[in-house]
Design a protein around this motif. Structure first.
Motif, PDB file in Angstrom:
ATOM      1  N   ALA A 226       0.506  -1.255   0.193  1.00  0.00           N
ATOM      2  CA  ALA A 226       0.051   0.375  -0.178  1.00  0.00           C
ATOM      3  C   ALA A 226       1.327   1.296  -0.067  1.00  0.00           C
ATOM      4  O   ALA A 226       0.709   2.281  -0.910  1.00  0.00           O
ATOM      5  N   LEU A 227       1.626   1.498   0.664  1.00  0.00           N
ATOM      6  CA  LEU A 227       2.849   2.251   0.628  1.00  0.00           C
ATOM      7  C   LEU A 227       3.913   2.616  -0.874  1.00  0.00           C
ATOM      8  O   LEU A 227       3.865   3.944  -0.751  1.00  0.00           O
ATOM      9  N   GLY A 228       3.944   1.056  -0.649  1.00  0.00           N
ATOM     10  CA  GLY A 228       4.386   1.675  -2.624  1.00  0.00           C
ATOM     11  C   GLY A 228       3.808   1.898  -3.386  1.00  0.00           C
ATOM     12  O   GLY A 228       4.044   2.810  -4.325  1.00  0.00           O
ATOM     13  N   ALA A 229       2.261   1.715  -3.096  1.00  0.00           N
ATOM     14  CA  ALA A 229       1.567   2.050  -4.397  1.00  0.00           C
ATOM     15  C   ALA A 229       1.902   3.804  -4.483  1.00  0.00           C
ATOM     16  O   ALA A 229       1.272   4.555  -4.621  1.00  0.00           O
ATOM     17  N   VAL A 230       0.782   4.428  -2.615  1.00  0.00           N
ATOM     18  CA  VAL A 230       1.091   6.178  -1.757  1.00  0.00           C
ATOM     19  C   VAL A 230       2.757   6.604  -3.676  1.00  0.00           C
ATOM     20  O   VAL A 230       2.360   7.469  -3.679  1.00  0.00           O
ATOM     21  N   GLY A 231       3.625   6.127  -2.836  1.00  0.00           N
ATOM     22  CA  GLY A 231       4.994   6.550  -3.462  1.00  0.00           C
ATOM     23  C   GLY A 231       5.007   6.693  -4.450  1.00  0.00           C
ATOM     24  O   GLY A 231       5.091   7.874  -5.477  1.00  0.00           O
ATOM     25  N   MET A 232       4.526   6.081  -5.374  1.00  0.00           N
ATOM     26  CA  MET A 232       4.536   5.589  -6.930  1.00  0.00           C
ATOM     27  C   MET A 232       3.868   6.179  -7.224  1.00  0.00           C
ATOM     28  O   MET A 232       3.683   7.124  -8.637  1.00  0.00           O
ATOM     29  N   GLY A 233       2.634   6.646  -6.912  1.00  0.00           N
ATOM     30  CA  GLY A 233       1.439   7.648  -6.951  1.00  0.00           C
ATOM     31  C   GLY A 233       1.981   9.195  -6.659  1.00  0.00           C
ATOM     32  O   GLY A 233       1.835   9.599  -7.526  1.00  0.00           O
ATOM     33  N   CYS A 234       2.539   9.261  -5.973  1.00  0.00           N
ATOM     34  CA  CYS A 234       3.254  10.951  -5.802  1.00  0.00           C
ATOM     35  C   CYS A 234       3.875  11.427  -6.539  1.00  0.00           C
ATOM     36  O   CYS A 234       3.975  11.801  -7.413  1.00  0.00           O
ATOM     37  N   PHE A 235       4.824  10.333  -7.042  1.00  0.00           N
ATOM     38  CA  PHE A 235       6.117  10.434  -7.982  1.00  0.00           C
ATOM     39  C   PHE A 235       5.578  10.311  -9.634  1.00  0.00           C
ATOM     40  O   PHE A 235       5.990  11.519 -10.032  1.00  0.00           O
ATOM     41  N   THR A 236       4.666   9.817  -9.684  1.00  0.00           N
ATOM     42  CA  THR A 236       4.126   9.799 -11.665  1.00  0.00           C
ATOM     43  C   THR A 236       3.103  10.966 -11.170  1.00  0.00           C
ATOM     44  O   THR A 236       2.956  11.268 -12.673  1.00  0.00           O
ATOM     45  N   ILE A 237       2.404  11.572 -10.223  1.00  0.00           N
ATOM     46  CA  ILE A 237       1.626  12.957 -10.629  1.00  0.00           C
ATOM     47  C   ILE A 237       1.963  13.678 -10.379  1.00  0.00           C
ATOM     48  O   ILE A 237       1.912  14.718 -11.686  1.00  0.00           O
ATOM     49  N   LEU A 238       3.407  13.590 -10.145  1.00  0.00           N
ATOM     50  CA  LEU A 238       4.988  15.177 -10.488  1.00  0.00           C
ATOM     51  C   LEU A 238       5.120  15.173 -11.496  1.00  0.00           C
ATOM     52  O   LEU A 238       5.178  15.830 -12.530  1.00  0.00           O
ATOM     53  N   TRP A 239       5.520  13.510 -12.280  1.00  0.00           N
ATOM     54  CA  TRP A 239       6.326  13.243 -13.515  1.00  0.00           C
ATOM     55  C   TRP A 239       5.409  13.592 -14.713  1.00  0.00           C
ATOM     56  O   TRP A 239       5.419  13.272 -15.946  1.00  0.00           O
ATOM     57  N   THR A 240       4.249  13.375 -14.593  1.00  0.00           N
ATOM     58  CA  THR A 240       3.065  13.420 -15.518  1.00  0.00           C
ATOM     59  C   THR A 240       2.611  14.436 -16.308  1.00  0.00           C
ATOM     60  O   THR A 240       2.614  15.191 -16.900  1.00  0.00           O
ATOM     61  N   SER A 241       2.444  15.572 -14.673  1.00  0.00           N
ATOM     62  CA  SER A 241       1.957  16.540 -14.323  1.00  0.00           C
ATOM     63  C   SER A 241       2.749  17.824 -15.002  1.00  0.00           C
ATOM     64  O   SER A 241       3.085  19.688 -15.379  1.00  0.00           O
ATOM     65  N   ILE A 242       4.274  17.733 -14.423  1.00  0.00           N
ATOM     66  CA  ILE A 242       5.489  18.616 -14.464  1.00  0.00           C
ATOM     67  C   ILE A 242       5.567  19.779 -15.945  1.00  0.00           C
ATOM     68  O   ILE A 242       6.205  20.620 -15.902  1.00  0.00           O
ATOM     69  N   ASP A 243       6.072  18.689 -16.362  1.00  0.00           N
ATOM     70  CA  ASP A 243       5.605  18.990 -18.161  1.00  0.00           C
ATOM     71  C   ASP A 243       4.697  19.812 -18.671  1.00  0.00           C
ATOM     72  O   ASP A 243       5.231  21.281 -19.746  1.00  0.00           O
ATOM     73  N   PHE A 244       3.164  20.255 -18.260  1.00  0.00           N
ATOM     74  CA  PHE A 244       2.514  21.052 -19.014  1.00  0.00           C
ATOM     75  C   PHE A 244       2.621  22.572 -17.557  1.00  0.00           C
ATOM     76  O   PHE A 244       2.526  23.809 -18.261  1.00  0.00           O
ATOM     77  N   LEU A 245       3.279  22.257 -16.593  1.00  0.00           N
ATOM     78  CA  LEU A 245       3.616  23.853 -15.596  1.00  0.00           C
ATOM     79  C   LEU A 245       4.536  24.405 -16.505  1.00  0.00           C
ATOM     80  O   LEU A 245       4.839  25.191 -17.363  1.00  0.00           O
ATOM     81  N   LEU A 246       5.633  23.826 -17.163  1.00  0.00           N
ATOM     82  CA  LEU A 246       6.693  24.131 -17.469  1.00  0.00           C
ATOM     83  C   LEU A 246       6.708  24.774 -18.995  1.00  0.00           C
ATOM     84  O   LEU A 246       7.363  25.989 -19.127  1.00  0.00           O
ATOM     85  N   SER A 247       5.935  24.373 -19.612  1.00  0.00           N
ATOM     86  CA  SER A 247       5.474  24.925 -20.854  1.00  0.00           C
ATOM     87  C   SER A 247       4.623  26.077 -21.483  1.00  0.00           C
ATOM     88  O   SER A 247       4.548  26.097 -22.199  1.00  0.00           O
ATOM     89  N   ALA A 248       4.355  25.882 -20.055  1.00  0.00           N
ATOM     90  CA  ALA A 248       3.784  27.105 -20.281  1.00  0.00           C
ATOM     91  C   ALA A 248       4.068  28.651 -18.985  1.00  0.00           C
ATOM     92  O   ALA A 248       4.399  28.583 -18.624  1.00  0.00           O
TER      93      ALA A 248
END
Length: 396
Positions: A226-248
Protein backbone atom coordinates in the motif's frame (compact mmCIF):
# COMPACT_ATOMS: atom_id res chain seq x y z
CA UNK A 1 49.60 -18.22 8.90
CA UNK A 2 47.57 -20.18 6.33
CA UNK A 3 45.38 -21.60 9.10
CA UNK A 4 44.64 -18.10 10.37
CA UNK A 5 43.85 -16.98 6.85
CA UNK A 6 41.55 -19.92 6.35
CA UNK A 7 39.74 -19.23 9.62
CA UNK A 8 39.27 -15.58 8.68
CA UNK A 9 37.87 -16.58 5.30
CA UNK A 10 35.44 -18.99 6.92
CA UNK A 11 34.17 -16.43 9.41
CA UNK A 12 33.96 -13.51 6.98
CA UNK A 13 30.35 -12.73 6.04
CA UNK A 14 29.42 -13.34 2.40
CA UNK A 15 29.49 -10.29 0.16
CA UNK A 16 28.38 -9.53 -3.38
CA UNK A 17 31.35 -7.27 -4.13
CA UNK A 18 31.36 -3.73 -5.50
CA UNK A 19 31.84 -4.69 -9.15
CA UNK A 20 28.80 -7.00 -9.22
CA UNK A 21 26.69 -4.45 -7.36
CA UNK A 22 27.54 -1.77 -9.90
CA UNK A 23 26.90 -4.18 -12.78
CA UNK A 24 23.40 -4.90 -11.49
CA UNK A 25 22.77 -1.18 -10.93
CA UNK A 26 23.75 -0.42 -14.53
CA UNK A 27 21.62 -3.34 -15.74
CA UNK A 28 18.56 -2.05 -13.86
CA UNK A 29 19.00 1.50 -15.11
CA UNK A 30 19.59 0.52 -18.73
CA UNK A 31 16.71 -1.97 -18.76
CA UNK A 32 14.09 0.30 -17.21
CA UNK A 33 15.18 3.20 -19.44
CA UNK A 34 13.95 1.21 -22.45
CA UNK A 35 10.31 1.82 -21.54
CA UNK A 36 10.82 5.59 -21.21
CA UNK A 37 12.81 6.37 -24.37
CA UNK A 38 9.71 6.86 -26.49
CA UNK A 39 8.14 9.53 -24.26
CA UNK A 40 10.06 12.59 -25.57
CA UNK A 41 9.99 11.22 -29.14
CA UNK A 42 6.24 10.88 -29.62
CA UNK A 43 5.80 13.96 -31.79
CA UNK A 44 8.80 13.04 -33.94
CA UNK A 45 7.64 9.44 -34.37
CA UNK A 46 4.09 10.57 -35.12
CA UNK A 47 5.34 12.84 -37.89
CA UNK A 48 7.52 10.06 -39.31
CA UNK A 49 4.54 7.70 -39.65
CA UNK A 50 1.88 10.32 -40.34
CA UNK A 51 -0.15 9.73 -37.17
CA UNK A 52 -1.51 12.23 -34.65
CA UNK A 53 -0.28 12.86 -31.13
CA UNK A 54 -3.07 10.77 -29.63
CA UNK A 55 -2.15 7.74 -31.70
CA UNK A 56 1.56 8.24 -31.08
CA UNK A 57 0.80 8.35 -27.35
CA UNK A 58 -0.30 4.71 -27.60
CA UNK A 59 3.40 3.79 -27.68
CA UNK A 60 3.68 4.79 -24.01
CA UNK A 61 0.58 2.74 -23.22
CA UNK A 62 2.00 -0.25 -25.11
CA UNK A 63 5.27 -0.20 -23.15
CA UNK A 64 3.46 0.17 -19.82
CA UNK A 65 1.03 -2.65 -20.56
CA UNK A 66 3.93 -4.91 -21.56
CA UNK A 67 5.86 -4.04 -18.41
CA UNK A 68 2.84 -4.58 -16.14
CA UNK A 69 2.14 -7.96 -17.75
CA UNK A 70 5.73 -9.05 -17.17
CA UNK A 71 5.65 -7.91 -13.54
CA UNK A 72 2.74 -10.25 -12.89
CA UNK A 73 3.70 -13.22 -15.07
CA UNK A 74 7.44 -13.11 -15.75
CA UNK A 75 9.18 -11.80 -12.63
CA UNK A 76 8.10 -14.78 -10.43
CA UNK A 77 10.23 -17.02 -12.68
CA UNK A 78 13.23 -15.62 -10.81
CA UNK A 79 12.42 -18.12 -8.04
CA UNK A 80 11.81 -21.03 -10.42
CA UNK A 81 14.71 -20.73 -12.90
CA UNK A 82 18.46 -20.23 -12.66
CA UNK A 83 18.63 -16.46 -12.48
CA UNK A 84 21.83 -15.66 -14.35
CA UNK A 85 20.57 -17.55 -17.39
CA UNK A 86 17.11 -15.96 -17.09
CA UNK A 87 18.59 -12.45 -16.97
CA UNK A 88 20.89 -13.17 -19.90
CA UNK A 89 18.07 -14.56 -22.06
CA UNK A 90 15.80 -11.61 -21.30
CA UNK A 91 18.55 -9.10 -22.11
CA UNK A 92 19.18 -10.83 -25.44
CA UNK A 93 15.45 -10.89 -26.20
CA UNK A 94 15.21 -7.22 -25.30
CA UNK A 95 18.02 -6.45 -27.75
CA UNK A 96 16.12 -8.23 -30.52
CA UNK A 97 12.84 -6.36 -29.99
CA UNK A 98 14.65 -3.02 -29.63
CA UNK A 99 16.34 -3.67 -32.97
CA UNK A 100 12.92 -4.51 -34.42
CA UNK A 101 11.60 -1.19 -33.09
CA UNK A 102 14.54 0.65 -34.67
CA UNK A 103 13.82 -0.93 -38.07
CA UNK A 104 10.00 -0.91 -37.90
CA UNK A 105 8.54 0.03 -41.31
CA UNK A 106 5.12 0.95 -39.92
CA UNK A 107 3.51 2.30 -36.78
CA UNK A 108 1.67 -0.95 -35.96
CA UNK A 109 4.84 -3.01 -35.95
CA UNK A 110 6.60 -0.33 -33.90
CA UNK A 111 3.82 -0.43 -31.29
CA UNK A 112 4.03 -4.23 -31.10
CA UNK A 113 7.80 -4.08 -30.71
CA UNK A 114 7.51 -1.42 -28.00
CA UNK A 115 5.05 -3.63 -26.09
CA UNK A 116 7.59 -6.47 -26.20
CA UNK A 117 10.29 -4.05 -25.09
CA UNK A 118 8.13 -3.42 -22.02
CA UNK A 119 7.86 -7.17 -21.37
CA UNK A 120 11.57 -7.91 -21.64
CA UNK A 121 12.64 -4.76 -19.77
CA UNK A 122 11.04 -6.21 -16.65
CA UNK A 123 14.40 -7.98 -16.29
CA UNK A 124 15.19 -4.94 -14.11
CA UNK A 125 12.80 -6.29 -11.48
CA UNK A 126 14.45 -9.71 -11.60
CA UNK A 127 17.87 -8.12 -11.06
CA UNK A 128 16.86 -6.41 -7.79
CA UNK A 129 15.97 -9.60 -5.87
CA UNK A 130 18.97 -11.25 -7.54
CA UNK A 131 21.18 -8.58 -5.95
CA UNK A 132 19.46 -9.14 -2.60
CA UNK A 133 20.15 -12.88 -2.83
CA UNK A 134 23.83 -12.42 -3.67
CA UNK A 135 24.35 -9.88 -0.86
CA UNK A 136 25.20 -10.80 2.71
CA UNK A 137 22.76 -10.01 5.51
CA UNK A 138 25.01 -7.21 6.77
CA UNK A 139 24.96 -5.32 3.43
CA UNK A 140 21.64 -6.19 1.80
CA UNK A 141 20.00 -2.80 2.33
CA UNK A 142 23.00 -0.91 0.97
CA UNK A 143 23.27 -3.22 -2.04
CA UNK A 144 19.55 -2.92 -2.85
CA UNK A 145 19.87 0.85 -2.41
CA UNK A 146 22.75 1.03 -4.88
CA UNK A 147 20.93 -1.12 -7.45
CA UNK A 148 17.75 0.93 -7.03
CA UNK A 149 19.71 4.13 -7.54
CA UNK A 150 20.59 2.76 -10.97
CA UNK A 151 16.89 2.18 -11.57
CA UNK A 152 16.04 5.78 -10.68
CA UNK A 153 18.82 7.15 -12.89
CA UNK A 154 17.47 5.05 -15.76
CA UNK A 155 13.92 6.36 -15.31
CA UNK A 156 14.88 10.02 -15.02
CA UNK A 157 17.79 9.99 -17.46
CA UNK A 158 16.02 8.18 -20.30
CA UNK A 159 14.27 11.32 -21.56
CA UNK A 160 17.48 13.32 -21.73
CA UNK A 161 19.44 10.55 -23.42
CA UNK A 162 16.67 9.93 -25.98
CA UNK A 163 16.45 13.62 -26.77
CA UNK A 164 20.18 14.02 -27.41
CA UNK A 165 20.54 10.82 -29.46
CA UNK A 166 17.46 11.61 -31.55
CA UNK A 167 18.77 15.13 -32.14
CA UNK A 168 22.05 13.73 -33.41
CA UNK A 169 20.89 10.78 -35.50
CA UNK A 170 17.10 10.45 -35.52
CA UNK A 171 14.66 8.50 -33.35
CA UNK A 172 15.60 5.09 -34.79
CA UNK A 173 19.12 5.50 -33.44
CA UNK A 174 17.72 5.67 -29.90
CA UNK A 175 16.33 2.14 -30.09
CA UNK A 176 19.30 0.85 -32.10
CA UNK A 177 21.78 2.14 -29.51
CA UNK A 178 19.68 0.68 -26.70
CA UNK A 179 19.76 -2.72 -28.46
CA UNK A 180 23.55 -2.58 -28.53
CA UNK A 181 23.64 -1.80 -24.80
CA UNK A 182 21.44 -4.82 -24.07
CA UNK A 183 23.75 -7.13 -26.05
CA UNK A 184 26.78 -5.82 -24.17
CA UNK A 185 25.06 -6.27 -20.82
CA UNK A 186 24.00 -9.83 -21.69
CA UNK A 187 27.65 -10.74 -22.34
CA UNK A 188 28.92 -9.04 -19.19
CA UNK A 189 26.23 -10.63 -17.00
CA UNK A 190 27.05 -14.06 -18.42
CA UNK A 191 30.73 -13.60 -17.63
CA UNK A 192 30.50 -11.53 -14.45
CA UNK A 193 27.76 -13.09 -12.32
CA UNK A 194 27.76 -16.48 -10.63
CA UNK A 195 25.19 -19.19 -11.18
CA UNK A 196 22.24 -18.53 -8.84
CA UNK A 197 20.20 -21.72 -8.32
CA UNK A 198 16.39 -21.53 -8.17
CA UNK A 199 14.73 -21.55 -4.77
CA UNK A 200 11.44 -23.13 -5.86
CA UNK A 201 10.53 -26.35 -7.65
CA UNK A 202 6.77 -25.87 -8.01
CA UNK A 203 4.93 -25.79 -11.31
CA UNK A 204 4.44 -22.40 -12.93
CA UNK A 205 0.68 -22.13 -12.14
CA UNK A 206 1.36 -23.04 -8.52
CA UNK A 207 4.16 -20.48 -8.46
CA UNK A 208 1.78 -17.73 -9.53
CA UNK A 209 -0.82 -18.80 -6.96
CA UNK A 210 1.81 -18.68 -4.25
CA UNK A 211 2.20 -14.93 -4.83
CA UNK A 212 -1.36 -14.46 -3.57
CA UNK A 213 -0.58 -16.78 -0.67
CA UNK A 214 2.33 -14.59 0.36
CA UNK A 215 0.10 -11.52 0.29
CA UNK A 216 -2.50 -13.25 2.47
CA UNK A 217 0.03 -14.51 5.02
CA UNK A 218 2.23 -11.44 5.42
CA UNK A 219 0.50 -8.35 6.85
CA UNK A 220 3.72 -6.32 6.62
CA UNK A 221 3.94 -7.12 2.91
CA UNK A 222 0.40 -5.77 2.46
CA UNK A 223 1.33 -2.61 4.36
CA UNK A 224 4.43 -2.06 2.24
CA UNK A 225 2.46 -2.74 -0.94
CA UNK A 226 0.00 0.00 0.00
CA UNK A 227 2.81 2.41 0.86
CA UNK A 228 4.60 1.53 -2.37
CA UNK A 229 1.46 2.48 -4.28
CA UNK A 230 1.29 5.80 -2.39
CA UNK A 231 4.92 6.66 -3.12
CA UNK A 232 4.74 5.76 -6.80
CA UNK A 233 1.44 7.60 -7.06
CA UNK A 234 3.08 10.82 -5.85
CA UNK A 235 6.09 10.27 -8.12
CA UNK A 236 3.84 9.71 -11.14
CA UNK A 237 1.63 12.72 -10.42
CA UNK A 238 4.70 14.96 -10.40
CA UNK A 239 6.28 13.65 -13.60
CA UNK A 240 2.97 13.39 -15.47
CA UNK A 241 2.05 17.02 -14.86
CA UNK A 242 5.31 18.95 -14.59
CA UNK A 243 5.75 19.10 -18.37
CA UNK A 244 2.42 20.94 -18.61
CA UNK A 245 3.53 23.45 -15.99
CA UNK A 246 6.96 24.12 -17.43
CA UNK A 247 5.77 24.54 -21.02
CA UNK A 248 3.12 27.14 -20.08
CA UNK A 249 3.40 30.65 -18.59
CA UNK A 250 5.07 31.85 -16.41
CA UNK A 251 7.85 29.46 -17.49
CA UNK A 252 7.22 28.75 -21.17
CA UNK A 253 10.21 26.44 -21.57
CA UNK A 254 10.84 24.47 -24.74
CA UNK A 255 11.12 20.66 -24.93
CA UNK A 256 14.90 20.61 -24.44
CA UNK A 257 14.77 22.57 -21.17
CA UNK A 258 11.76 20.61 -19.95
CA UNK A 259 13.65 17.36 -20.56
CA UNK A 260 16.73 18.58 -18.74
CA UNK A 261 14.60 19.63 -15.78
CA UNK A 262 14.06 15.98 -14.94
CA UNK A 263 17.71 15.75 -13.94
CA UNK A 264 16.82 17.62 -10.74
CA UNK A 265 15.22 14.39 -9.58
CA UNK A 266 18.51 12.51 -9.75
CA UNK A 267 19.35 13.76 -6.26
CA UNK A 268 17.28 10.82 -5.06
CA UNK A 269 19.88 8.40 -6.39
CA UNK A 270 22.30 9.35 -3.62
CA UNK A 271 19.58 8.93 -1.00
CA UNK A 272 19.13 5.30 -2.08
CA UNK A 273 22.52 4.25 -0.74
CA UNK A 274 22.07 6.17 2.53
CA UNK A 275 18.61 4.68 3.06
CA UNK A 276 20.05 1.22 2.40
CA UNK A 277 22.77 1.73 5.02
CA UNK A 278 20.19 2.86 7.58
CA UNK A 279 18.08 -0.19 6.77
CA UNK A 280 21.08 -2.46 7.39
CA UNK A 281 21.45 -0.85 10.82
CA UNK A 282 17.82 -1.51 11.77
CA UNK A 283 16.42 2.00 11.20
CA UNK A 284 13.79 1.13 8.59
CA UNK A 285 10.94 2.54 10.69
CA UNK A 286 12.70 5.88 11.12
CA UNK A 287 13.42 6.05 7.37
CA UNK A 288 9.77 5.44 6.49
CA UNK A 289 8.44 7.92 9.06
CA UNK A 290 10.74 10.70 7.88
CA UNK A 291 10.25 9.75 4.24
CA UNK A 292 6.46 10.02 4.44
CA UNK A 293 6.63 13.36 6.23
CA UNK A 294 9.04 14.75 3.63
CA UNK A 295 6.84 13.33 0.86
CA UNK A 296 3.81 15.19 2.24
CA UNK A 297 5.80 18.39 2.82
CA UNK A 298 7.22 18.32 -0.70
CA UNK A 299 3.77 19.06 -2.12
CA UNK A 300 3.68 22.37 -0.23
CA UNK A 301 6.93 23.36 -1.94
CA UNK A 302 5.65 22.13 -5.28
CA UNK A 303 2.49 24.19 -4.82
CA UNK A 304 4.62 27.31 -4.47
CA UNK A 305 6.49 26.13 -7.55
CA UNK A 306 3.63 27.34 -9.70
CA UNK A 307 5.20 30.80 -9.50
CA UNK A 308 8.66 30.13 -8.02
CA UNK A 309 11.29 28.15 -9.90
CA UNK A 310 13.41 27.75 -6.75
CA UNK A 311 10.48 26.29 -4.80
CA UNK A 312 9.68 23.99 -7.72
CA UNK A 313 13.21 22.60 -7.88
CA UNK A 314 13.31 22.18 -4.10
CA UNK A 315 9.99 20.33 -4.20
CA UNK A 316 11.16 17.99 -6.96
CA UNK A 317 14.35 17.17 -5.05
CA UNK A 318 12.47 16.62 -1.78
CA UNK A 319 9.85 14.35 -3.37
CA UNK A 320 12.41 12.21 -5.18
CA UNK A 321 14.59 11.94 -2.07
CA UNK A 322 11.60 10.80 -0.04
CA UNK A 323 10.34 8.34 -2.66
CA UNK A 324 13.72 6.74 -3.10
CA UNK A 325 14.27 6.38 0.65
CA UNK A 326 10.82 4.85 1.06
CA UNK A 327 11.30 2.41 -1.82
CA UNK A 328 14.59 1.12 -0.43
CA UNK A 329 13.19 0.67 3.06
CA UNK A 330 10.15 -1.20 1.74
CA UNK A 331 12.23 -3.58 -0.35
CA UNK A 332 14.74 -4.24 2.45
CA UNK A 333 11.87 -5.29 4.69
CA UNK A 334 9.93 -7.43 2.23
CA UNK A 335 13.03 -9.35 1.11
CA UNK A 336 13.59 -10.39 4.73
CA UNK A 337 10.01 -11.68 5.03
CA UNK A 338 10.49 -14.54 2.55
CA UNK A 339 14.15 -15.12 1.58
CA UNK A 340 13.24 -18.11 -0.63
CA UNK A 341 10.56 -16.17 -2.52
CA UNK A 342 12.17 -12.83 -3.24
CA UNK A 343 11.09 -12.72 -6.89
CA UNK A 344 7.48 -13.46 -5.96
CA UNK A 345 7.58 -10.85 -3.19
CA UNK A 346 8.92 -8.42 -5.79
CA UNK A 347 5.99 -9.27 -8.05
CA UNK A 348 3.43 -8.54 -5.33
CA UNK A 349 5.12 -5.30 -4.31
CA UNK A 350 5.80 -3.99 -7.81
CA UNK A 351 2.33 -4.83 -9.17
CA UNK A 352 0.83 -2.82 -6.31
CA UNK A 353 3.34 -0.01 -6.83
CA UNK A 354 2.71 0.06 -10.56
CA UNK A 355 -1.06 0.06 -10.01
CA UNK A 356 -0.69 3.06 -7.72
CA UNK A 357 1.27 4.91 -10.37
CA UNK A 358 -1.23 4.05 -13.10
CA UNK A 359 -4.25 5.18 -11.07
CA UNK A 360 -2.47 8.39 -10.07
CA UNK A 361 -1.57 9.11 -13.69
CA UNK A 362 -5.22 8.74 -14.69
CA UNK A 363 -6.33 10.99 -11.84
CA UNK A 364 -3.77 13.62 -12.84
CA UNK A 365 -5.08 13.72 -16.41
CA UNK A 366 -8.57 14.40 -15.00
CA UNK A 367 -7.53 16.91 -12.35
CA UNK A 368 -5.12 19.09 -14.31
CA UNK A 369 -7.59 20.49 -16.88
CA UNK A 370 -10.00 21.48 -14.09
CA UNK A 371 -7.69 22.49 -11.25
CA UNK A 372 -4.38 23.21 -12.92
CA UNK A 373 -1.09 22.87 -11.07
CA UNK A 374 -2.69 23.77 -7.73
CA UNK A 375 -5.24 20.98 -8.11
CA UNK A 376 -2.51 18.48 -8.92
CA UNK A 377 -0.55 19.50 -5.82
CA UNK A 378 -3.64 19.07 -3.64
CA UNK A 379 -4.13 15.60 -5.13
CA UNK A 380 -0.51 14.67 -4.40
CA UNK A 381 -0.68 16.04 -0.87
CA UNK A 382 -3.85 14.07 -0.08
CA UNK A 383 -2.28 10.82 -1.33
CA UNK A 384 0.89 11.46 0.68
CA UNK A 385 -1.16 12.09 3.83
CA UNK A 386 -3.04 8.85 3.14
CA UNK A 387 0.34 7.13 3.26
CA UNK A 388 1.08 8.72 6.65
CA UNK A 389 -2.24 7.39 7.92
CA UNK A 390 -1.53 3.87 6.64
CA UNK A 391 1.89 3.89 8.29
CA UNK A 392 0.55 4.82 11.72
CA UNK A 393 -2.32 2.35 11.71
CA UNK A 394 -1.92 -0.28 14.46
CA UNK A 395 0.06 -3.38 13.45
CA UNK A 396 -1.98 -6.59 13.30
Amino acid sequence: MSAETGTAAETSPPTIGRARTLLLAVLCGAAVANIYYAQPLLTTIGEAFGVGDGTAGLLVTASQVGYATALALLVPLGDLLERRRLVTVLLAACAVVLALAAAAPGFGLLAAAIALVGVTSAVAQIAVPLAASLAGDHERGQVVGTVMSGLLIGILGARTVAGFVAEAGGWRWVFGAAAGVMVLLAVVVRLGLPVVPPTESATYPRLLRSVLGLVRREPELRRRMALGAVGMGCFTILWTSIDFLLSAPPYGYGPAIVGLFGLAGLAGAGMAVLAGKLADRGHQRLVVTLGLLVLAGSWALLGLGGVSLLALIAGVVALDLAQQALQISHQSVIYALAPQARSRVTTAFMVSTFAGGTLASGATVLVYPAGGWAGVCVLGGVIALLGVGIWFLPRT
